[in-house]
Design a protein around this motif. Structure first.
Motif, PDB file in Angstrom:
ATOM      1  N   VAL A 271       2.319   3.413 -13.255  1.00 20.33           N
ATOM      2  CA  VAL A 271       2.404   4.237 -12.051  1.00 20.33           C
ATOM      3  C   VAL A 271       1.023   4.631 -11.515  1.00 20.33           C
ATOM      4  N   GLN A 277       1.631   1.403  -6.971  1.00 23.96           N
ATOM      5  CA  GLN A 277       1.861   2.579  -6.114  1.00 23.96           C
ATOM      6  C   GLN A 277       2.199   2.169  -4.685  1.00 23.96           C
ATOM      7  N   GLN A 278       1.431   1.215  -4.162  1.00 20.44           N
ATOM      8  CA  GLN A 278       1.667   0.764  -2.780  1.00 20.44           C
ATOM      9  C   GLN A 278       3.062   0.178  -2.638  1.00 20.44           C
ATOM     10  N   LEU A 280       5.750   0.675  -4.568  1.00 24.48           N
ATOM     11  CA  LEU A 280       6.794   1.699  -4.711  1.00 24.48           C
ATOM     12  C   LEU A 280       6.883   2.569  -3.461  1.00 24.48           C
ATOM     13  N   ALA A 281       5.718   2.911  -2.909  1.00 25.86           N
ATOM     14  CA  ALA A 281       5.713   3.795  -1.743  1.00 25.86           C
ATOM     15  C   ALA A 281       6.355   3.105  -0.542  1.00 25.86           C
ATOM     16  N   GLU A 282       6.041   1.829  -0.389  1.00 23.91           N
ATOM     17  CA  GLU A 282       6.623   1.075   0.719  1.00 23.91           C
ATOM     18  C   GLU A 282       8.157   1.084   0.611  1.00 23.91           C
ATOM     19  N   ILE A 285       9.735   4.520   1.363  1.00 19.08           N
ATOM     20  CA  ILE A 285       9.807   4.825   2.797  1.00 19.08           C
ATOM     21  C   ILE A 285      10.953   4.044   3.437  1.00 19.08           C
TER      22      ILE A 285
ATOM     23  N   ARG B 367       0.463   5.794   1.633  1.00 17.45           N
ATOM     24  CA  ARG B 367       1.266   5.299   0.514  1.00 17.45           C
ATOM     25  C   ARG B 367       0.620   5.697  -0.814  1.00 17.45           C
ATOM     26  N   LYS B 368      -0.704   5.681  -0.822  1.00 18.77           N
ATOM     27  CA  LYS B 368      -1.429   6.079  -2.024  1.00 18.77           C
ATOM     28  C   LYS B 368      -1.137   7.546  -2.359  1.00 18.77           C
ATOM     29  N   LEU B 370       1.598   9.131  -1.739  1.00 20.96           N
ATOM     30  CA  LEU B 370       2.931   9.168  -2.354  1.00 20.96           C
ATOM     31  C   LEU B 370       2.852   8.735  -3.813  1.00 20.96           C
ATOM     32  N   GLY B 371       2.139   7.645  -4.032  1.00 19.55           N
ATOM     33  CA  GLY B 371       2.010   7.086  -5.377  1.00 19.55           C
ATOM     34  C   GLY B 371       1.331   8.064  -6.324  1.00 19.55           C
ATOM     35  N   GLN B 372       0.286   8.720  -5.835  1.00 22.49           N
ATOM     36  CA  GLN B 372      -0.427   9.665  -6.695  1.00 22.49           C
ATOM     37  C   GLN B 372       0.452  10.855  -7.055  1.00 22.49           C
TER      38      GLN B 372
END
Lengths: 385, 377
Positions: A271, A277-278, A280-282, A285, B367-368, B370-372
């Protein structure tokens, strides 16, 4: 503008959560495949949902609803979907609405209340070998004779037909009329003599069916709505109810994030890896956009607005998001991604492995992404045909 | 839930649309791009008369006491019209900081003038590192008796060349992170300030601002000393969503241009809009815009209601930035060669991607975030 649930809706959501926690056993979850009830425990669960009036809450009380809202239905589906239960009934979401709009009083009394109680299930009968995206090419014929129609032909790729009680059949009632005209909707008892159901096996290992009609006798009263108007009735019914439940995607995403927190590669948890991270975030959203689209459709229905392109939009976007989630999940799992549930070393209950295998079906079934995009462009944006 | 704006907001939208259609034709937008000032004072005055500069300000400071959602309606229409000029700097950035962090004297001094459109105030935040990390704030402010002395260079400061005041985000202590940052209100004409507009192709006027031993009185401090990032952090959320609204309006306009063209342009004997290739482009654009609308409005609603919404804001800015890029690319693609001509309207929108996209964090940045958040939970 208000993006929150009302106090009553929040209370309702708590009630549904409590119900789900109590009734949704491991067995039920096991038998709930892609939202469908495919075993005795899952079917029993759906009947319990029906007893609460939650299968079709927005229907009138006379037909088994609780006179509730589409927002309540949204809440129910999302909660059940999130916790892995059977949220979708073809009967309640696709057939019932058409009967509600077009059916005779006799048909409504006969079918709607049992559907709302979660007692009966219906299989879809649209697709034929030569009529996929081009639904107007249907060849299965229904010939009127005395008090009956005699049906010959066959349907293909029908989910759940081996478990269902009835068939929602689209057949040609007037061979002299070309294309869209000349098709009619029927409710057919799947136990009728002359019907043969044989399995076809999906790449997930799940069963769909081929259904053969050999001179099957169907009472005239089981023709729904107007003769030769079946194609248009189907289109309207689909526009009303075609939506997407995001609960299972939201849960899958949470599980994936949790997996990335707990799993170390190259000495650190996945994680904290910026590429992960990119990704998962995509996905998070995209899942969120799907959720908001679904909420908006429920809100529109409660205001008496008939969604048109919106339901096509959520079908394309929801299915493509589910597909991306499945692929990203198996990629993150790496070599484990190929181990299905039950295999030694299988991860996250094989959830992503199954979703990976099922993902190409999602963007094809119930109107391919291409057909949906055509609908958005022509109905939503007024582009010429 | 209610996905609609209220009646007053819909009226504001109609009024703004009519006004900007009339007063801000594309010919004027082009003039503003080549104009040194970058805005048209006559139009600016009319906007002030409509009460736009004071839309969000309390009545006692000459505003009309509206909420952030009202501003979102305006910004969406401004994005649609491709309106250039210092509205974003002065209203979204400058006046928000004064309202949130300023003392009563500063509010009384500045806000009524901002509301009337008499002064322009901007925010000097980014530097050569071009990011929105507090650690990147390096312009120094040192206290010398009762005066601050500011030294360093800010980059991409919007509208600094026409601003009356610049709120400079300064490093005021020997620290690296959020602590030790102070906001200082600087008269833009102070000795030691030099402003050079950057030659950006977008039409937005952004400047290099060099502070060379610029002295400002201690009472020019806005908010608490060394706690400036608290205000900036909150402002960045608002600014990101405000930028989303502009992009949303711009994207909607691009879609409408594309649809109109696809209906009338004939090739192979048919309108190109009847081809599925074009239809699917348009359908994808529409889906991107619908997602933009939902995420932007939700974040704006949460900000208006003062609900915690860090996650919702980052989701909005990440999605809308990418969506705006996709929509402008497809808009060009569907409208063909004519759309890449400088005198076509498309470049007015597609060029903005280079400014609006990275402003207040691009998609990767958000996005970073969110990830963090997941990594630190």
């Amino acid at each position: 503008m208000d993006f929150s649930f009302s106090v009553e809706e929040e209370a309702f959501q708590r009630e549904v959560k409590e119900f789900t926690r109590r009734e949704l056993t491991e067995e039920v979850i096991q038998e709930s495949v892609i939202g469908a009830a495919e075993g005795p425990a899952a079917l029993a669960f759906r009947r319990k949902v029906g007893t609460k009036g939650w299968v079709c809450p927005a229907w009138p009380r006379d037909y088994g609803g609780i006179g509730g809202s589409n927002m309540q239905k949204f809440i129910i589906r999302e909660e059940i979907g999130y916790h892995g239960g059977p949220y979708m009934g073809i009967a309640s979401d696709m057939v019932g609405p058409a009967v509600l709009i077009y059916g005779s009083e006799e048909l409504k009394m006969e079918y709607l209340a049992p559907i709302a109680r979660g007692e009966i299930e219906v299989a879809l009968g649209y697709t034929e070998p030569e009529a996929g995206s081009d639904l107007a090419a249907i060849q299965t014929s229904a010939i009127e004779k005395d008090d009956h129609y005699f049906i010959n032909g066959g349907k293909i790729f029908s989910s759940g037909a081996h478990l269902a009680d009835y068939h929602w059949l689209l057949a040609r009632t007037d061979p002299s009329l070309a294309g869209h005209r000349g098709l009619s909707n029927f409710i057919v008892d799947l136990k009728s003599p002359g019907i043969t159901i044989t399995p076809m096996w999906c790449m997930t290992g799940r069963r769909v069916n081929q259904i053969f009609y050999d001179n099957v006798k169907v009472p005239k009263k089981n023709l729904v709505g107007e003769k030769n108007r079946g194609f248009y009735q189907t289109a309207t019914a689909l526009a009303f109810e075609r939506t997407w439940v995001t609960g299972d995607m939201r849960r899958a995403l949470e599980m994936l994030i949790e997996f990335c927190r707990k799993t170390e590669r190259y000495g650190k948890p996945l994680v904290v890896d910026s590429v992960i991270q990119q990704k998962l975030a995509e996905l998070a959203i995209e899942v969120e956009v799907t959720y908001l689209l679904a909420a908006k459709i429920a809100w529109m229905l409660d205001r008496g607005t008939v969604p048109e392109y919106e339901t096509s939009m959520i079908k394309v976007f929801g299915s493509e998001t589910a597909s991306r989630l499945a692929y990203a999940g198996t990629e993150i799992l790496g070599l484990y991604g190929q181990l299905a549930e039950g295999a030694k070393w299988s991860q996250l209950a094989g959830r992503f492995t199954f979703a990976f295998l099922d993902s190409s079906r999602l963007t094809i079934t119930r109107g391919t992404s291409e057909v949906q995009r055509n609908i958005i462009a022509t109905r939503g944006l007024g582009l010429p045909r | 839930m209610d996905f609609n704006f209220n009646e007053e907001q819909e009226m504001l939208r109609r009024m703004a649309r009519d006004f900007l259609t009339e007063e801000c034709p594309k010919s004027l937008v082009r003039e503003m791009i080549s104009d040194e000032k970058g805005y048209y004072p006559e139009l600016w005055r009319k906007m002030a008369e409509l009460g736009w500069m004071g839309l969000m300000l309390p009545e006692k400071y000459g505003g009309s006491g509206g909420g952030f959602l009202d501003l979102i309606v305006l910004l969406e229409e401004m994005g649609r019209a491709c309106l250039l000029g210092p509205f974003f700097s002065s209203v979204v950035l400058g006046s928000s900081i004064v309202i949130e962090a300023g003392d009563e004297i500063q509010k009384q001094d500045l806000l009524p003038l901002i509301a009337k459109g008499d002064i322009i105030i901007t925010l000097a935040l980014t530097e050569a590192s071009v990011d929105y990390n507090p650690a990147s704030v390096s312009v120094r402010a040192k206290l010398d008796k009762d005066e601050w002395i500011i030294d360093g260079t800010k980059l991409f400061v919007p509208d600094a060349h026409i601003a009356d005041h610049i709120i400079c985000v300064c490093r005021s202590a020997d620290s690296m992170g959020e602590d030790g940052i102070t906001l200082l209100l600087v008269n833009a004409k102070s000795p030691g300030i030099s402003v050079v507009p950057l030659q950006s192709f977008t039409g937005d006027k952004q400047c290099e601002v060099i502070f060379d031993k610029v002295r400002v009185p201690q009472q020019s401090t806005i908010g608490e000393v060394n706690k400036g990032w608290e205000y900036i952090g909150r402002l960045l959320q608002k600014a990101a969503v405000a930028k989303c609204a502009q992009m949303l309006g711009g994207a909607q306009q691009v879609l409408e241009m594309t649809i109109a063209y696809a209906k009338e342009r004939v090739q192979f004997g048919r309108p190109i809009g009847s081809f599925q290739a074009i239809q699917h482009h348009c359908s994808n654009m529409m889906t991107d815009i619908e997602g933009s609308r939902l995420l932007t409005y939700r974040a704006a609603w949460m900000l208006t209601e003062r609900l915690p919404c860090a996650k919702e804001v980052t989701m909005a800015k990440a999605w809308v930035t990418d969506a705006y890029k996709r929509v402008t690319i497809l808009g060009h693609q569907a409208q063909g060669g004519v759309s890449v001509m400088e005198d076509h309207d498309m470049p007015l929108y597609s060029k903005q991607m280079a400014s609006w996209g990275p402003a207040f964090g691009d998609a990767t940045f958000h996005r970073k975030m969110l990830g963090q958040a997941w990594a630190s939970e």
